[in-house]
Every structure is written in structure tokens, then in C-alpha cells.
Design an enzyme around this catalytic site. Structure first.
Site, short mmCIF file in Angstrom:
data_model
loop_
_atom_site.label_atom_id
_atom_site.label_comp_id
_atom_site.label_asym_id
_atom_site.label_seq_id
_atom_site.Cartn_x
_atom_site.Cartn_y
_atom_site.Cartn_z
N ASP A 1 0.83 -1.21 0.00
CA ASP A 1 0.00 0.00 0.00
C ASP A 1 0.86 1.25 0.00
O ASP A 1 0.54 2.26 -0.66
CB ASP A 1 -0.92 0.01 1.23
CG ASP A 1 -2.04 -1.01 1.12
OD1 ASP A 1 -2.23 -1.57 0.03
OD2 ASP A 1 -2.72 -1.24 2.14
N GLU B 1 -2.83 -2.34 -9.07
CA GLU B 1 -1.56 -1.61 -9.21
C GLU B 1 -1.46 -0.93 -10.56
O GLU B 1 -0.37 -0.56 -11.00
CB GLU B 1 -0.37 -2.56 -9.02
CG GLU B 1 -0.18 -3.57 -10.12
CD GLU B 1 -1.00 -4.83 -9.93
OE1 GLU B 1 -0.65 -5.85 -10.54
OE2 GLU B 1 -2.00 -4.80 -9.17
#
Length: 342
Positions: free
Chosen positions: A232, A258
């Protein structure tokens, strides 16, 4: 009326959904069933693509992923919730205002009638006592209407404040609905809206428009090695670096997982490709550091696909071409920029 074919198809989809939940050891909740039933039906292309991307990148169909997908595709978002709640509040506030104005209209009419009556009496001879009594009555009527007008003003000010608060609430919900909760940049919904606006402007102004699809290479391995919290942190850092690389009308958003997207108005394919290379080098040259833990996780690499908008094509086609260029970059070894063939 449902046909035997419809029944057979729906039964097959239900069986696939149940089988998927069993194979991934997911609880057979209504939410999970809905998610997989719709996935296998193919009726929601965005959901299908999100799951396929997760599978391509090796992400397990965990309950966390299912919860995220269900929230994204099947629940009412903050904007819709705020619209519903604010509509109810606005309807109530408007009803109060109309009621107040109606009462004022009645009171004003009554006051006007009272003054007309007083005027008729003034046409007649009056004694001093009668005149004093009439002046006192006019003063009392006037004071009453002034008091009511003052009360109305306060009530209208209160209603105005409530309406202003509703507008702030809607603006806040709008921003929340268009912002990715993790990275703080625009989310997929913001991307869809901004891309459509950019395409319209491109046609109207006869200016080029390009799109970058950006993916973090080997992100799953990075996550598996260092944990989701570090993952994260990487997503937030990459998002910040992408915004540092662009300027003006350019917009960076998180497309999903992502994968990021950068919309480049007034930018040709050649210039977009140059910018994509600058982004790749800039991000790849930064060390991923966690100062709190005094840890250095090295660098991350990006693969980037570049495509230019062709007037008249739908947004999905432009995204698909940029995605194809991105996949070509990954097939060619990753950590590189590939522009669509023209």
C-alpha cells in the site's frame, strides 16, 4: 416469460458461482454469489476485466478482494447515498420555506385588509379618544406584521444555512466518490468521467489526446515479500510521483489494483511517449523507504502503454489500445514504454 433455455443458462451460471466459491474457500454469502454469478454471465465487462486483471497478476480471490469488488460494482457509492439523503432534506426544507411564505402571504393580506378598514374609518369624523384608539390599533397591527416578518427572516436564514450545508455535503460526497481512498488521486469513476470530457474537448478543439496505462511490474511478488502494508505504501508513493510528473490539464488516476492511468489532453502520441519514458525513469530512480521502520525496499519498475485518441471512437476502444500497448511492454521484458503501432 422465462424459457427452458433461460432456466438452463441461469442454473449453469449459479453452479459456476457456487463451484468458484467452494474452490476458493469463500463463504457462500449473497454478496459473493452475486459477484461470481455476474462475472460468469459476462453482463458487467468492467467487473470481468477487474477479476481477470487480478487473476493475471496472480492475486488470489480472497474475501478481501471480493469485498472490494462487490463494494465497487454493486453497492451505492457515497455520491449516490448523499444525493438520496440530501434530496430528502432539501424536500423538507423547501416545504418549510413554502409554508412560511404562504403564511406571510396570508398575514400580509390580513394586514392590508386591516389598514383598508382603518382608512375607511378615518374618512368619518372621530373623537380624540377614537383616533387614539385607532392609532394604537394600527401600531399593534404593524408591530405584529413586523414581528412575523422578523421571524420569517430568521426562519429563512436558518433554511438558507441548511441548504448551504447540503451543498457542502454534496460537494464533499462528490469528491469522495471520485477519489481513491488509498492513494488520494482520482479513482476509476473519476477516470471514466475525465476521459469522456477530454475526448469531447479533443474533438471540439481539434487537439490531440493521449492516454498512458501504467502498471507496477512484479507488484504481487513485492507484496508477497514485504507484505500488504508495504505494498500500500508503494501504491501511494507511485501515485504521488505520477502526479509530480504531470502538469496543467494532465490527470493521473488509479485505474485499479496496481494499474494507473494518465490522461494527456493536447498531447500527441510522440510527446506522450516521451513523457511516459520520463515517468518510468523518474519512478524507477526513487528508493522505496519506510522512515518509521528505517527500511529500504529498493526500487519499483513500471511498464507503460501509450495510445492516442482517434476522433469518433468510444472510450473503451482507446483504453483497450493503450492496454494492448501495456501488455506488449510486459511481454517485451517489462520496465519499458511501448506505444501503439500507427
Amino acid at each position: 416469460m422465462a424459457t427452458a433455455e433461460d432456466f438452463e443458462r441461469s442454473s449453469g451460471l449459479a453452479a459456476k458461482a457456487m463451484e468458484r466459491m467452494l474452490s476458493d474457500r469463500l463463504p457462500a454469502t449473497p454478496e459473493n454469489f452475486t459477484l461470481w454469478y455476474v462475472y460468469y454471465s459476462g453482463n458487467n465487462p468492467d467487473l470481468t476485466r477487474a477479476i481477470d486483471l487480478a487473476r493475471r497478476d496472480g492475486l488470489a480471490a480472497s474475501q478481501t478482494l471480493c469485498d472490494e469488488l462487490y463494494k465497487r460494482f454493486f453497492t451505492m457509492d457515497a455520491e449516490a447515498q448523499a444525493i438520496r439523503e440530501t434530496s430528502d432534506k432539501a424536500r423538507y426544507a423547501l416545504g418549510r420555506i413554502l409554508e412560511q411564505l404562504g403564511n406571510v402571504g396570508s398575514e400580509t393580506e390580513r394586514y392590508g385588509n386591516a389598514l383598508s378598514g382603518f382608512r375607511e374609518e378615518l374618512d368619518q369624523p372621530l373623537s380624540l379618544l377614537e383616533l387614539r384608539a385607532m392609532v394604537a390599533a394600527i401600531a399593534a397591527e404593524t408591530k405584529e406584521i413586523v414581528d412575523r416578518q422578523t421571524a420569517l427572516q430568521l426562519q429563512l436564514q436558518e433554511s438558507s444555512q441548511q441548504l448551504a450545508e447540503m451543498r457542502v455535503s454534496l460537494d464533499s460526497a462528490r469528491r469522495e466518490a471520485l477519489t481513491d481512498g488509498l492513494t488520494g488521486i482520482g479513482n476509476r469513476k473519476a477516470f471514466d468521467l475525465m476521459l469522456e470530457e477530454a475526448m469531447e474537448a479533443s474533438v471540439r478543439d481539434e487537439q490531440p489526446l493521449s492516454l498512458l496505462m501504467v502498471d507496477i511490474d512484479h507488484f504481487k511478488s513485492f507484496n508477497d515479500t514485504h507484505g500488504h502494508l508495504v505494498g500500500d505504501h508503494v501504491l501511494k508513493l507511485v501515485a504521488r510521483m505520477l502526479t509530480e510528473c504531470i502538469k496543467g490539464r494532465d490527470t493521473a488516476t488509479r485505474y485499479g489494483g496496481e494499474e494507473f492511468a494518465i490522461i494527456l489532453p493536447r498531447t500527441s502520441l510522440a510527446n506522450a511517449t516521451k513523457l511516459a519514458e520520463q515517468v518510468r525513469v523518474f519512478v524507477g530512480g526513487r528508493q522505496i523507504v519506510n522512515k518509521a521502520r528505517n527500511a529500504n525496499y529498493g526500487t519499483v519498475a513500471l511498464s507503460v502503454g501509450v495510445a492516442q485518441f482517434r476522433p469518433g471512437e468510444p472510450a473503451l476502444t482507446l483504453v483497450r489500445r493503450a492496454d494492448q500497448a501495456l501488455y506488449a511492454a510486459k511481454r517485451s521484458g517489462r520496465n519499458r514504454v511501448t506505444a501503439e503501432a500507427v
